[in-house]
Design an enzyme around this catalytic site. Structure first.
Site, PDB file in Angstrom:
ATOM      1  CE1 TYR A  99       6.297  -5.595  33.387  1.00 37.46           C
ATOM      2  CE2 TYR A  99       7.711  -4.833  31.463  1.00 37.46           C
ATOM      3  CZ  TYR A  99       7.034  -4.357  32.846  1.00 37.46           C
ATOM      4  OH  TYR A  99       7.254  -3.379  33.343  1.00 37.46           O
ATOM      5  CE  LYS A 111       4.067  -2.737  33.665  1.00 43.58           C
ATOM      6  NZ  LYS A 111       3.224  -2.223  34.781  1.00 43.58           N
ATOM      7  CG  ASP A 126     -30.401  17.384  11.321  1.00 41.47           C
ATOM      8  OD1 ASP A 126     -29.652  16.464  10.883  1.00 41.47           O
ATOM      9  OD2 ASP A 126     -29.895  18.037  12.257  1.00 41.47           O
TER      10      ASP A 126
END
Length: 739
Positions: free
Chosen positions: A166, A170, A513
């Site tokens: 489980y 989950k 740049d």
């Protein structure tokens, strides 16, 4: 109704095998909406089948005045679940989707978990969430709206004895939700995860009746409703909720420690010796994406491979936190002056970088240094200014604590006071004008004045957004920010489409740049891009020259100012479409990618000098009047907020500027009519106030070095007309920082 579903409405699909948690409250809160209830009615271990559970919820919804239909398909038949909703209601349409996957349990200690125990849990939870969401995904993309909620569990977040199957399923749903949040955000599809605690058929077996009663589903459902709402912009988040309490969770990572050195093996002993530092959560970071995680790690490579010292963490030197900004200390601080030496080569290289070509005869004046009208593109003015910012001075400013891996270029403003020279030496002085708290981040306004000798050539304002650095309690706005403006609500007057080349970014970066995001595919991938992207200032240059061509006959002396907001990136090779609206001497513009219709530059405009107005080409090139710069600034202020100034001043001023005892210039400032204006020359009618002053004394007054009353009584300043109105000059002459 307890909740408002919004103008779009909400389609709620409740599915699972246990009918737990929110069925009754969904009926209570969503009663004005259509509901699709899916429940096999199985027991908590997944066995059996009954329509009673789903039918009961449908009855509750209908009793509250809602519309609902039951479905008994397995969640693994996601297409059937969605199709039954379409059959019942005709469409998902403009509704959003709430996927709340609920559970069966087959708890076993890990050693006793069978293949069936493992597979059945994953089929219902993880595969069920996948199939139903996939079935709805295409409908959401088409309508460009959706809200998805995955239901996780504390067992998945923290682990829990006897629930390995489980817990894994989950936590898998959380990973699915996080990825859907990324893939869906361009389509306005938001996906979040909720781990609720509420009384249900499952929890009543392990909780006392009193505890089950206190954990009512009603204390969870409002959170679900808000996450479904069209106004909720939360995306990719994880929450826990129960008993009326709601909390948000996030990952936290220690600063860590580098445990290897260049050309030496990494050993387990080195890991052991640094274990305390590795696990020290002092000044922990909070990465929110794969890119942030990788960038922090990759940033150690350069100093490591160069043999330099690497600190305790890759981001120690430039980490940012909400508490790292102290605007009171930062605002007004100056960066070290930056010097930019250039020749016609740099001007030509920039022109090529923003798409100019010898295919267009009009472009030759910007590409050939011996052309009779050879000049520099106005937007080249950002190049010397950005050098001041890129030299690393921001990191040394007191009060600023910046993680440069989280810095985005948000907006740009450029204003020219003189045509740019085609060669020479320019000096730029940058000042932190403001630090704004936008909640999700901080905005740093950096004002840069660029000089040629003592003459102010241009002014730039960089708006820099630092992701995750907000929340320090500062102001959200500043009157120092150059505001972006929406275009008129009509069809554009002119549309121009231009092509970028595959090598556009590789060419533009040669202007200074050097960010690898624009050239290195692996670095771009860390930023979440499939390939290197075009520089925002390159698109900025394209848009500006489109305006120059369409409205100023490619005359750079007509250019006054430009403002843009950067919205989305452009991929080299895409077509740029610039839409333009003329409003007087202001040209509003919006730039899109032609292939995708995505807006890349918004809230943008270019201000032009009129043919008869004062403009830089009219300024004397030798022995220029100092007052020219003052009037240029006054003109900018009128252009920005003329209507407000007219309300405050309501007068027409005339200036007579003298030089060496002779009349040198006349100016008229009309702050009485329309939205205000500035023009060179005497007023067409009668001025309310006429001021006569020498060029030198006028600048002394404006800069505060000469008291105007003393200038008046000493005869340096002569005033005719309503002398009391001259006091209102303070409204347009105050704040002399840029005059």
């Amino acid at each position: 109704a307890r909740g408002d579903c919004g103008s779009r409405g909400v389609l709620v699909l409740i599915f699972g095998r246990d009918n737990c948690t929110t069925h009754p409250i969904i009926a209570y809160l969503f009663f004005s909406c259509w509901n699709k209830v899916n429940d096999l009615g199985a027991d908590i271990k997944g066995g059996g089948k009954s329509s009673a559970a789903a039918d009961k919820v449908v009855e509750e919804i209908r009793a509250k005045g809602g519309k609902a239909v039951a479905n008994y398909d397995s969640v693994e038949d996601g297409e059937k679940v969605i199709q039954s909703a379409l059959d019942a209601f005709g469409r998902i349409g403009e509704n959003c989707l709430c996927v709340a996957t609920y559970r069966i349990l087959r708890d076993r200690s890990f050693a006793r978990t069978s293949d069936l125990d493992w597979d059945l849990i994953h089929r219902v939870h993880l595969r069920g969430a996948f199939f139903v969401t996939r079935a709805a995904w295409s409908h959401m993309k088409k309508q460009k709206f959706g809200r998805i909620i995955m239901t996780a569990s504390a067992a998945g977040i923290y682990g829990n004895f006897g629930q390995a199957n489980y817990s894994a399923a989950k936590l898998g749903m959380l990973g699915l939700s996080n990825t859907l949040a990324i893939e869906g955000r361009n389509y306005n599809i938001h996906c979040n995860t909720l781990a609720p605690v509420a009384g249900s058929r499952l929890t009543e077996t392990v909780m006392t009746p009193e505890l089950v009663a206190s954990l009512k589903p009603e204390y969870v459902a409002p959170m679900v409703l808000w996450l479904c709402h069209e106004q909720c912009q939360e995306n990719g988040a994880l929450f826990e909720a129960g008993a009326g309490w709601i909390g948000k969770l996030r990952w936290e990572r220690s600063q860590g420690c580098v445990v290897r050195q260049k050309n030496q093996p990494m050993t387990p002993e080195a890991v052991r010796d640094q274990w305390d530092k590795i696990c020290d959560f002092t000044d922990a970071t909070k990465p929110t994406s794969v890119q942030e995680s990788l960038q922090s790690i990759v940033s150690v490579l350069a100093p490591l491979e160069s043999g330099g010292e690497v600190g305790a963490t890759p981001t120690t030197a430039a980490s940012a936190s909400a508490s790292g900004h102290n605007p009171a200390e930062a605002v007004g601080q100056k960066l070290p002056p930056s010097t930019f030496v250039f020749s016609p080569t740099q001007c030509i290289l920039y022109a090529l970088g923003v798409g100019m070509s010898t295919k267009d005869p009009d472009h030759l004046r910007f590409l050939y240094e011996r052309h009779e009208d050879f000049g520099c593109l106005p937007t080249f003015g950002v190049i010397p200014a950005q050098a001041a910012m890129m030299d690393g001075g921001l990191s040394a400013i007191p009060g600023l604590n910046i993680d440069f891996t989280r810095v985005l270029h948000g907006e740009q403003y450029l204003e020219l006071y003189k045509p740019l020279p085609t060669s020479g030496t320019l000096t730029s002085q940058a000042t932190v004008a403001a630090v704004l708290d936008k909640g999700s981040g901080a905005v740093i306004l950096l004002d840069v004045n660029t000089y040629s000798g003592d003459q102010l050539i241009c002014f730039n304002q960089f708006s820099v957004f630092v992701v995750g650095a907000g929340g320090f309690g500062g102001s959200r706005t500043s009157d120092k920010a150059k505001a972006a403006l929406p275009p008129p609500k009509r069809a554009p007057d002119v549309v121009m489409i231009d092509s970028t080349t595959r090598d556009q970014a590789a060419l533009y970066r040669l202007s200074g740049d050097w960010n690898p995001l624009h050239i290195d595919p692996s670095f771009a991938a860390m930023g979440g891009f499939q390939a290197p992207i075009l520089h925002g200032l390159c698109s900025f240059g394209f848009a500006a020259r489109h305006v120059l061509k369409q409205f100023a006959d490619n005359d750079p002396s007509r250019f006054k100012a430009i403002k843009v907001r950067f919205v989305k990136p452009v991929m080299p090779g895409q077509l740029l479409q610039t839409e333009m609206w003329k409003e007087g001497n202001r040209i509003h513009l919006q730039c899109k990618v032609k292939e995708t219709d995505a807006v890349v530059l918004a809230g943008a405009y270019v201000d032009l000098h009129g043919a008869s107005e004062a403009s830089p080409e009219n300024l004397p090139q030798h022995g220029a009047l100092q007052s020219e710069l003052v009037f240029a600034e006054i003109g900018r202020r009128i252009n920005d907020s003329g209507s407000e100034l007219v309300k405050k001043v309501n007068a027409v001023f005339a200036w007579e500027i003298t030089k060496d005892g002779k009349s040198a210039a006349e100016w008229t400032v009309d702050l009485k009519n329309g939205s205000g204006s500035l023009r060179r020359g005497a007023p067409s009618g009668k001025a309310d106030v006429t001021l006569t002053v020498s060029d030198e004394d006028f600048v002394e007054v404006v800069q505060g070095r000469l008291n105007p009353q003393k200038a008046f009584f000493s005869g340096k300043l002569k005033v005719r007309g309503n002398i009391m109105l001259s006091q209102k000059l303070e409204v347009i002459l105050k704040d002399n920082a840029k005059l």
